[in-house]
Design a protein around this motif. Sequence first.
Motif, PDB file in Angstrom:
ATOM      1  N   SER A 153       0.996  -1.400  -0.219  1.00 23.33           N
ATOM      2  CA  SER A 153      -0.347   0.014  -0.196  1.00 23.33           C
ATOM      3  C   SER A 153       0.997   1.282   0.222  1.00 23.33           C
ATOM      4  CB  SER A 153      -1.075   0.213   0.799  1.00 23.33           C
ATOM      5  OG  SER A 153      -1.462   1.438   0.772  1.00 23.33           O
ATOM      6  N   ARG A 154       1.995   1.113   0.345  1.00 21.11           N
ATOM      7  CA  ARG A 154       2.930   2.552   0.815  1.00 21.11           C
ATOM      8  C   ARG A 154       3.242   2.147  -0.252  1.00 21.11           C
ATOM      9  NH1 ARG A 154       4.140   1.637   7.101  1.00 21.11           N
ATOM     10  NH2 ARG A 154       2.866   2.084   7.923  1.00 21.11           N
ATOM     11  N   ALA A 167       1.026   4.334  -3.462  1.00 20.78           N
ATOM     12  CA  ALA A 167       1.485   5.386  -2.763  1.00 20.78           C
ATOM     13  C   ALA A 167       2.759   6.411  -2.985  1.00 20.78           C
ATOM     14  CB  ALA A 167       0.948   6.290  -1.075  1.00 20.78           C
ATOM     15  N   ARG A 220       3.170   6.418  -7.289  1.00 14.16           N
ATOM     16  CA  ARG A 220       1.647   7.277  -7.431  1.00 14.16           C
ATOM     17  C   ARG A 220       2.358   8.703  -7.972  1.00 14.16           C
ATOM     18  NH1 ARG A 220      -2.190   3.723  -5.546  1.00 14.16           N
ATOM     19  NH2 ARG A 220      -2.455   5.225  -3.958  1.00 14.16           N
ATOM     20  N   ASP A 221       3.058   8.539  -6.412  1.00 16.69           N
ATOM     21  CA  ASP A 221       3.688  10.234  -5.330  1.00 16.69           C
ATOM     22  C   ASP A 221       4.471  10.729  -6.889  1.00 16.69           C
ATOM     23  OD1 ASP A 221       1.948  11.042  -3.822  1.00 16.69           O
ATOM     24  OD2 ASP A 221       3.164   9.900  -2.397  1.00 16.69           O
ATOM     25  N   GLU A 240      -6.899   6.594   2.793  1.00 11.92           N
ATOM     26  CA  GLU A 240      -5.588   6.189   3.110  1.00 11.92           C
ATOM     27  C   GLU A 240      -4.893   5.041   3.013  1.00 11.92           C
ATOM     28  OE1 GLU A 240      -2.907   8.793   2.158  1.00 11.92           O
ATOM     29  OE2 GLU A 240      -4.343  10.059   1.183  1.00 11.92           O
TER      30      GLU A 240
END
Length: 188
Positions: free
Chosen positions: A155-156, A159, A162-163, A185
Amino acid sequence: MSSGTEHEDRFRRVHAVNFEPLLAYALRRVEEPEDAADVVAETFLVAWRRGRDLPPEAEVRLWLYGVARRVLANHHRSGVRRERLGERLRQRLRVAVAVDPGTEVPERLTVQAALSRLGELDREVLMLTIWEGLEPHEAAAVLQVSPAAVRTRLSRARARLRDLLGNDLGPPGHVLDVMAAPTPEEGR
């Protein structure tokens, strides 16, 4: 297994079924194709030597990924082979790879660059689940961590990726804010 022939037969089956996935795994984690061949050969050498310790058929690929991961770690730490390769060989390989139009796709290069900026564990979790097609519990077996740790890390990592890639989709919800709902989140 009681005889050497049974050991050989099982090894041949394991090799036949797992060679291509293991080669793909290694190719995505090394800079030079020859290094991937070495990683796969060494992985199967370990499998041959420890043949009587191989897990059941349903778990053998995960076991091989774990062995390959440790072989890759040794390979990356040493760095000797990459430094011994001459610039002439690198140039030949670049020319050979440049013939493939797929290697120059901007999106692929962007994703590769973003992946290279992630931490090692984030990158490995993403690659195992996305490119190798492993479920989180299978990736956990390869990484020798808990499935919960893989889910959280995945999950992290998503993210962070994506960033790094940027989110061209805009904020969550409908463009006109009709029924706009923020995306929860994950893992936080």
